[in-house]
Scaffold this active site. Structure first.
Site: not given
Length: 580
Positions: A274, A125
């Site tokens: 991430h 992400d």
């Protein structure tokens, strides 16, 4: 004679009077002292060794892969849920909420795959970022495909990375424009300012729009799920959170991320990591080591589409050789026009627990209740940004004015009357150089508990008098300390000709200074959360602000290179009344 020798002689004198010890007795006492020290240190050294071994095994040592599961691969799962533990005090979405939504919206909200095949989907992400290229290198080295949920704002900054990820066969999804909590957004704002705007970036860069989205923080309202489905978007959550976003865990290095993958991976798991939103080199290192381990454990790496079967059927007219991502035609909406009014004003930066901040929802509520009187940001989508500074003037303000002058940038200062009396030349310089000045009270008290008479006579009015004495006019803008002001005080402020200016981006330079963190974090916060017509909160007083000055020096060129014009708050929110 050394220090130890003198100590031995003194002990002997106290216990034996004038009798002088022989050299042999003296050497014997020294030897006995050494043995005592050795006996005391030995258990301590042993304890340190044991703790080091345990720590190595718990956080660094790579365990053997688990034995194969006895559950047949085709057996459907009875529930979808998050395996990793809940992190207290991080304002996470409750894990039971993920499970509830996946039950309520089968086929629209996913936490993991439906059966027990030894498949796993790595997802990333908040990118793309400067870390993403290195991550793509690692994935290419291991011949692994992953799924990325990206922010439209960051895609515009790294278009080559976006094209590379698509070209190399990774699956791309929508993670909104700038990472707000979308659960409180109305449908128009959700689409026009967040998801639709990001879909348009995908269309511009790749010629298609994705069919998967992940809500920031995992928060999405039940009422929004059918709206997303109408736009062809499925919601992808996760079953394994590596917590690589957690700075406390990052301090232990990439081994902690790797360990979470080893401890909690399961058949058809969706793993959250991430590639943006901060320094992610530890995530990249962990992925590089975890892939061989997971393969040794029998896992095959797949994209979310391959895991869930969420790939939509291509349109009948689509060519057979179309890109694997080209499922859904891009929305017909264009980018949000600059002059279109915003449907709400809100703070983009996250709330900090344990810092006695005013609730972000309270700032938004007051902006709605008092339109034209309370401002969090500008009203439209022009690429303008107002840098604002509180709590000065101070010893740091001169250096900040030097930086602004060097870059030919204007800013807005909200100052304390008490400090203005200490630095009158700085006040006059800022006014002479064209910066906008506002009132920040006399000595930085919480306004919300004061009656109107005290608020004016002891705080706002006295500061207005200092402005009048030093500059010959009084300002028309006010920022309440801590952002706190009562609804009942608005009428008095309006009568006095004062508008309340809050913020939409809090750089949190006040907490970084307390914690001794560097200017890069201030800079990164602005880069992550700036948006059209943002009002950015920083500080030139209230402490040592050299980090803020350094950050501003680098931020101004970055903002301009990304198409932002630096303006004062007046230029952002409306016409300036005549000085009086």
């Amino acid at each position: 004679m050394g220090t130890v020798d003198v100590a031995c002689w003194r002990r002997w004198d106290r216990s034996h009077g004038d009798v002088v010890p022989s050299p042999a007795l003296f050497r014997g006492e020294i030897a006995m002292n050494k043995r005592r020290v050795a006996l005391w240190l030995s258990p301590m050294l042993l304890l340190i060794v044991v703790l080091a071994v345990v720590g190595w095994q718990r956080y660094i040592w790579v365990p053997s892969p688990p034995p194969p599961s006895a559950i047949p691969e085709a057996t459907p799962k009875t529930r979808q849920y998050v395996r990793t533990p809940y992190v207290e005090n991080w304002d996470q979405v409750p894990l039971a909420e993920f499970e509830r939504q996946s039950r309520k919206f089968p086929g629209e909200v996913f936490v993991e795959g439906p059966t027990h095949r030894k498949l796993i989907a790595l997802t990333f992400d908040d990118g793309p970022s400067w870390n993403t290229a290195k991550l793509l290198d690692v994935l290419a080295k291991h011949k692994v495909k992953a799924t990325f949920f990206w922010l439209g704002r960051e895609m515009e900054r790294y278009p080559d990375v976006v094209r590379r990820a698509d070209r190399e066969g990774h699956l791309l999804g929508n993670h909104t424009w700038d990472h707000p909590d979308i659960s409180g957004l109305d449908e128009t704002t959700l689409w026009d300012e967040q998801l639709g705007a990001t879909q348009q970036v995908f269309q511009d860069l790749l010629g298609y729009a994705p069919h998967l989205m992940r809500p920031p923080y995992g928060r999405v309202a039940d009422a929004q799920v059918p709206f997303l489905a109408k736009h062809g978007l499925k919601v992808i959550q996760w079953s394994v959170d590596t917590q690589d976003w957690n700075r406390a865990r990052q301090a232990f290095g990439s081994h902690m991320i790797e360990r979470f993958l080893q401890d909690y991976s399961h058949p058809e798991g969706i793993v959250l990591m991430h590639d943006g939103g901060g320094k992610r080199h530890k995530t990249v290192e962990a992925v590089d080591r975890a892939i061989p381990w997971l393969r040794a454990a029998g896992y095959e790496f797949v994209t979310v589409d391959e895991l869930l079967g969420t790939r939509p059927a291509p349109a009948a007219s689509a060519p057979a050789e179309a890109s694997k991502n080209e499922w859904i035609p891009a929305p017909s909406r264009a980018k949000v026009p600059e002059t279109r009014p915003k449907s709400r004003q809100y703070v983009r930066t996250p709330f900090l627990e344990g810092q006695d901040q005013v609730p972000l929802a309270e700032l938004e509520r007051q902006a709605r209740k008092f339109p034209g009187q309370v401002f969090l940001e500008g009203p439209t989508h022009r690429r303008k940004v107002a840098l604002t500074f509180d709590d000065g003037p101070s010893a740091s303000t001169g250096a900040l004015l030097d930086v602004l002058a060097r870059h030919k940038a204007k800013a807005t200062f909200f100052w304390l009357g008490r400090e203005m009396e200490r630095y009158p030349e700085v006040v006059q310089r800022a006014d002479h150089e064209g910066h906008l000045l506002g009132n920040h009270s006399w000595n930085h008290v919480d306004f919300s508990d004061l009656n109107d008479a005290v608020l004016w006579n002891e705080q706002i009015g006295t500061t207005q008098q200092v402005f009048q004495k030093l500059l010959g006019y009084t300002p028309h803008l006010l920022r309440p300390p801590y952002g706190r002001i009562a609804d009942s005080q608005m009428a008095m402020l309006k009568r006095r000709g004062l508008k309340v200016v809050e913020w939409s981006v809090d750089t949190q330079d006040w907490t970084y200074a307390q914690n001794g963190l560097g200017s890069q974090l201030i800079e990164r916060t602005v880069q992550d959360y700036v948006h059209p017509e943002a009002i950015v909160l920083m500080h030139d007083g209230g402490g040592d602000r050299h980090r803020t000055v350094s950050a501003v020096n680098r931020l101004i060129p970055w903002l301009r290179s990304n198409g932002y014009e630096l303006v004062t708050v007046d230029e952002l929110i409306g016409p300036t009344p005549p000085k009086r």
